[in-house]
Motif scaffolding. Structure first.
Motif, PDB file in Angstrom:
ATOM      1  N   ARG A 175       0.841  -1.196   0.000  1.00  0.00           N
ATOM      2  CA  ARG A 175       0.000   0.000   0.000  1.00  0.00           C
ATOM      3  C   ARG A 175       0.876   1.246   0.000  1.00  0.00           C
ATOM      4  O   ARG A 175       0.594   2.222  -0.696  1.00  0.00           O
ATOM      5  CB  ARG A 175      -0.910  -0.027   1.226  1.00  0.00           C
ATOM      6  N   TYR A 217       1.561   6.799  -6.698  1.00  0.00           N
ATOM      7  CA  TYR A 217       0.451   7.700  -7.014  1.00  0.00           C
ATOM      8  C   TYR A 217       0.923   9.152  -6.991  1.00  0.00           C
ATOM      9  O   TYR A 217       0.687   9.919  -7.936  1.00  0.00           O
ATOM     10  CB  TYR A 217      -0.690   7.489  -6.009  1.00  0.00           C
ATOM     11  N   PHE A 245      -7.660   6.908  -5.044  1.00  0.00           N
ATOM     12  CA  PHE A 245      -6.684   6.051  -4.367  1.00  0.00           C
ATOM     13  C   PHE A 245      -7.329   5.349  -3.177  1.00  0.00           C
ATOM     14  O   PHE A 245      -7.034   4.193  -2.888  1.00  0.00           O
ATOM     15  CB  PHE A 245      -5.476   6.874  -3.904  1.00  0.00           C
ATOM     16  N   ARG A 246      -8.233   6.030  -2.499  1.00  0.00           N
ATOM     17  CA  ARG A 246      -8.929   5.440  -1.347  1.00  0.00           C
ATOM     18  C   ARG A 246     -10.128   4.600  -1.776  1.00  0.00           C
ATOM     19  O   ARG A 246     -10.372   3.523  -1.228  1.00  0.00           O
ATOM     20  CB  ARG A 246      -9.393   6.548  -0.396  1.00  0.00           C
ATOM     21  N   GLN A 269       2.314   1.818  -3.429  1.00  0.00           N
ATOM     22  CA  GLN A 269       1.294   2.363  -4.331  1.00  0.00           C
ATOM     23  C   GLN A 269       1.063   3.849  -4.057  1.00  0.00           C
ATOM     24  O   GLN A 269       0.862   4.635  -4.991  1.00  0.00           O
ATOM     25  CB  GLN A 269      -0.016   1.588  -4.178  1.00  0.00           C
ATOM     26  N   ARG A 270       1.111   4.233  -2.782  1.00  0.00           N
ATOM     27  CA  ARG A 270       0.914   5.642  -2.430  1.00  0.00           C
ATOM     28  C   ARG A 270       2.045   6.498  -2.999  1.00  0.00           C
ATOM     29  O   ARG A 270       1.810   7.574  -3.567  1.00  0.00           O
ATOM     30  CB  ARG A 270       0.839   5.797  -0.916  1.00  0.00           C
ATOM     31  N   GLN A 283      -9.726   0.815  -4.764  1.00  0.00           N
ATOM     32  CA  GLN A 283      -8.767  -0.264  -4.586  1.00  0.00           C
ATOM     33  C   GLN A 283      -9.511  -1.593  -4.619  1.00  0.00           C
ATOM     34  O   GLN A 283     -10.447  -1.814  -3.847  1.00  0.00           O
ATOM     35  CB  GLN A 283      -8.028  -0.116  -3.248  1.00  0.00           C
ATOM     36  N   TRP A 306     -14.756  -3.203  -3.664  1.00  0.00           N
ATOM     37  CA  TRP A 306     -13.973  -4.435  -3.586  1.00  0.00           C
ATOM     38  C   TRP A 306     -14.815  -5.635  -3.178  1.00  0.00           C
ATOM     39  O   TRP A 306     -14.491  -6.765  -3.533  1.00  0.00           O
ATOM     40  CB  TRP A 306     -12.724  -4.283  -2.725  1.00  0.00           C
TER      41      TRP A 306
END
Length: 324
Positions: free
Chosen positions: A6, A13, A134-135, A9-10, A138, A220
């Protein structure tokens, strides 16, 4: 998903978006028409349907003379800034763009770009874009078939939303459920340890409940091999929660969750029905996986906004998508 993955990925981004901000913005503006010319390749009817769902503007509006411009979108909420600027940068810097960042649960007085809005026939001024993605967007791999999961319902979360409170109070100690609060603000007998999405997807039934606006976990869950159980949505985002159909894409629960046990027992006896709903849910999520189409739609939402605020003269072929 691990905390390390995670974090990676942040970093990606933010690095990607910072680099995009540093690139000559004229390059993006020169590409706008070329991208818009791809409408037919994505199915003009389907594009028009989604465009006019996100942007319901139907007449000419006027933006305030002192409103923010494309060049002046504030950076205070960085993810909202980057997600809006990703597509706004394709338009002239001087165009004015009203926007409301955050969890928006009301309809603004003027047409404004928002992440979320009430599900309503009168939400025309709420122009939805894919913000804070992004939040909220996922998805997670789920390699466990429905039949091989734990025959229980699971939920974890915090907040003081009355529906969440009702669920926890009624089912935190139920034998068919693994339900608990994870908030640190209130610690009592209803608190349980945090469960990651991967851990929750070991259960056949995963409950989704709105928080400040939409439920972050809805996407998800619907992309997984677990069955989504939830009350009817009140708010919607780019995911078009208002178009989800109970019994087709998810299992509807009462707002007080009095029917949760009955619903679990029903689908335990009728697993084929559960699997069919899961297949429909997976197909619904799949429509958002085409990156070029999603980009085209985002640009069209803004194009229609700028056209119906009188700031650009639309190409008649594009205007036909909303005048059709």
């Amino acid at each position: 998903m691990s905390a390390i993955k995670r974090a990676v990925q942040r970093v990606h981004y933010y690095a990607h978006n910072v680099a995009r901000d540093m690139a000559p913005q004229a390059l993006f503006r020169r590409n706008l028409q070329r991208i818009l010319e791809g409408i037919d390749s994505h199915g003009a009817d389907r594009i028009a349907e989604r465009l006019n769902y996100y942007n319901k503007m139907s007449r000419l509006y006027q933006t305030p003379a002192d409103g923010a411009t494309v060049a002046g979108i504030p950076r205070a909420k960085s993810r909202y800034y980057y997600d809006l600027k990703e597509h706004a940068r394709y338009f002239p810097r001087h165009l004015r763009i009203e926007h409301l960042f955050g969890d928006i649960v009301h309809v603004p007085e003027l047409p404004s770009i928002v992440k979320s809005r009430p599900i309503s026939d009168t939400n025309e001024n709420s122009v939805v874009m894919k913000l804070n993605k992004f939040r909220h967007y996922q998805l997670f791999d789920d390699g466990t078939d429905f039949d091989d999961k734990k025959p229980m319902a699971v939920w974890r979360g915090g907040g003081r939303n009355p529906k969440r409170v009702a669920l926890v109070q009624r089912y935190h100690n139920h034998p068919l459920c693994d339900i608990g609060r994870t908030t640190r603000k209130v610690v009592d007998h209803t608190n349980k340890p945090f469960l990651s999405p991967a851990e929750q997807l070991k259960y056949r039934y995963v409950i989704s409940i709105e928080g400040n606006d939409v439920a972050t976990n809805l996407k998800w869950i619907m992309a997984s091999k677990s069955l989504c159980l939830m009350p009817l949505s009140v708010y919607e985002t780019w995911f078009m929660e208002g178009r989800l159909v109970a019994g087709l894409h998810f299992v509807q629960l009462r707002d007080d969750f009095a029917d949760l046990e009955d619903k679990i027992l029903h689908y335990e006896k009728h697993p084929a029905e559960a699997r069919e709903i899961i297949r429909n849910a997976n197909a619904y999520v799949a429509q958002f996986a085409d990156a070029p189409r999603e980009k085209l739609l985002s640009l069209l939402v803004l194009y229609k906004y700028f056209a119906l605020t009188g700031q650009i003269d639309p190409d008649p072929r594009i205007a036909a998508l909303w005048n059709g």
